[in-house]
Design an enzyme around this catalytic site. Structure first.
Site, short mmCIF file in Angstrom:
data_model
loop_
_atom_site.label_atom_id
_atom_site.label_comp_id
_atom_site.label_asym_id
_atom_site.label_seq_id
_atom_site.Cartn_x
_atom_site.Cartn_y
_atom_site.Cartn_z
N LYS A 66 -13.98 33.83 -24.56
CA LYS A 66 -15.37 33.42 -24.32
C LYS A 66 -15.85 32.54 -25.47
O LYS A 66 -15.56 32.82 -26.65
CB LYS A 66 -16.26 34.66 -24.18
CG LYS A 66 -17.70 34.38 -23.77
CD LYS A 66 -18.45 35.69 -23.58
CE LYS A 66 -19.89 35.48 -23.16
NZ LYS A 66 -20.60 36.77 -22.96
N SER A 141 -22.98 37.30 -18.73
CA SER A 141 -22.82 35.95 -19.23
C SER A 141 -21.36 35.50 -19.40
O SER A 141 -21.09 34.32 -19.61
CB SER A 141 -23.52 35.84 -20.59
OG SER A 141 -22.93 36.72 -21.54
N SER A 165 -22.55 42.02 -19.73
CA SER A 165 -22.01 40.67 -19.61
C SER A 165 -20.50 40.58 -19.45
O SER A 165 -19.97 39.50 -19.19
CB SER A 165 -22.44 39.82 -20.81
OG SER A 165 -23.80 39.49 -20.70
#
EC number: 6.3.5.7
Length: 475
Positions: A66, A141, A165
């Protein structure tokens, strides 16, 4: 190109490949990304080429990170204009551990800007699309990480989980997402959103793969004072089943609007666990209904402090203006997106002298109540079970109202507030879209959480050859 279907390739399966096949895995991953990512848009940055060193047990296995986790030699943008061209001078602890184990980082995955969102629509660059339906969101996210695994572009990925997330996008994309007990995994090198809530966790195709990654990335780190010096075994009991266990289902979840198909799959999962010898009971957790409100006071407050460093002075975007104050204001106004600015303003407001007691301090007291109630239930039960998300993947651009958007994390936020381990495991479909079941465990009982999730996965009628079937993206 060797004939390997990345959608079905797990970490464990990679270990069974010949040396010649493993050498080609990173290049195969890059070729798959080149073919599929123009449609999925899971990646912000992708390596042009990679070299394979035969060091570490997991050498050659391609993964995504990420893009709010620092990586040496690659940009870390947090999907924000303010860090668009930022390159770190060191690897985050988790990245360092992954590389030492032999994993190859092939790219940095898209996210909602600074991890503030539940759909990955709020990236400053582009929205990521769900591999199951390219008109829908992958969740967030960590939507880029989940989409990259679901589409079969990488074998596994790392994300960060502040209020769900990792778990929510895993649910929406039909993969496994794990949030560890707070303190088990170092946050050194994670660009902070809300420091008391953030945790890095794996996104994988199977429960066993997630446990394998946790064995690698967990552990005390002198660079992160919140990490604990405690050894947790994630794998030794993973196949022992759930016979004799007791599970709690909060009555409060039935007060919320849950998509009919999601509710049906959840009830089906509960019946499966009962057939496997477990007992399932409904319980009251009165303060859990305040989780979202509590989170949206505490998280923005911590974010307003953490993001104060992005001011155009030391690194990142800098807009030239006549004076220092004007430079600050213009840089932050241009560099931060709408949602990030909203949360910074909310956080600054709740921390102000006039409102600190009424909002932030009160939210911290409610957080303690929620944590105490969850721990009390978990002292009597082996785990708490909920749907991961009240809905399946919604269409890109469909949700405009911030409050509706915030409620996407209604079932995942409590585990962050209490620092508890939690996993989302895929279990069937609603309207041809994946549904996830969430297992929340006691602090440091991460091994038991994996054991329960593995029992669901192993006995799920929806799985093929031991794993949830993944979609074929039409390139």
């Amino acid at each position: 190109m060797i004939d390997l279907d990345f959608r079905k390739l797990t970490i464990e399966e990679c270990l069974k490949l010949s040396e010649e096949e493993r050498e080609k895995l990173p290049q195969l991953s890059l070729e798959t990304i080149k073919r599929l990512d123009p449609h999925v848009k899971a990646f912000i940055s992708v390596r042009e080429n990679v070299s394979v060193e035969k060091k570490g047990k997991f050498w050659g296995i391609p993964v995504a990170i990420k893009d709010n986790i620092l990586t040496l030699g690659m940009r870390t943008t947090c999907a924000s204009r303010i860090l668009e061209n930022y390159e770190s001078v060191f690897d985050a602890t988790v990245v360092k551990k992954m590389k030492e184990a032999g994993f190859v980082v092939v790219g940095k995955a898209n996210l909602d800007e600074f991890a503030m969102g539940s759909s990955t629509e709020r990236s400053a660059f582009f929205p990521t699309r769900n591999p199951w339906d390219l008109e829908r969101v992958p969740g967030g996210s960590s939507g880029g990480s989940a989409a990259a695994v679901s589409a079969g572009m990488v074998v596994a990925a790392l994300g960060s989980d502040t209020g769900g997330s990792v778990r929510q996008p895993a649910s929406l994309c039909g993969v496994v997402g794990y949030k560890p007990t707070y303190g088990l995994v170092s946050r050194y090198g994670l660009v902070a959103f809300a420091s008391s809530l953030d945790q890095i966790g794996p996104i994988t195709k199977t429960v066993r793969d997630a446990a394998i990654l946790m064995e690698i990335i967990s552990g005390r780190d002198e660079n992160d004072a919140t990490t604990v010096n405690r050894k947790v075994d994630f794998l030794s009991e993973i196949e022992e089943g759930v016979s004799g266990m007791k599970f709690a289902v909060p009555e409060e979840i039935y007060e919320h609007d849950i998509e009919e198909g999601v509710s049906e799959r959840f009830e089906e999962a509960l019946k499966l666990l009962e057939r496997l010898g477990a007992k399932v009971e409904r319980v009251k957790i009165p303060h859990i209904k305040y989780s979202v409100a509590t989170y949206y006071v505490i998280a923005p407050a911590e974010a307003s402090s953490n993001l104060a460093r992005f001011d155009g002075v030391k690194y990142g975007l800098r807009i030239k203006e006549k004076g220092l104050r004007e430079m600050y204001m213009k840089t932050r106004n241009v560099g931060f997106g709408e949602e990030v600015r909203r949360r910074i303003m909310i956080g600054t407001f709740t921390l102000s002298a006039a409102y600190y007691e009424a909002y932030f301090n009160k939210a911290m007291k409610v957080r303690r109540k929620i944590s105490d109630e969850l721990n009390e239930v978990l002292s009597q039960y082996d785990a708490i079970l909920t749907p991961t998300s009240p809905v399946t993947a919604f269409k890109i651009g469909e949700i405009k109202d911030p409050l509706t958007y915030y409620l996407m994390d209604i079932f995942t936020i409590p585990a962050n507030l209490a620092g508890l381990p939690a996993i989302s495991v895929p279990f069937g479909f609603s309207n041809n879209l994946p549904v996830g079941v969430q297992v929340i465990g006691r602090r440091f009982a991460d091994g038991k959480v994996f054991r329960i999730a593995r029992a669901i996965e192993k006995n799920s009628p929806y799985n093929e050859n031991g794993m949830f079937p993944l979609p074929e993206v039409k390139a």
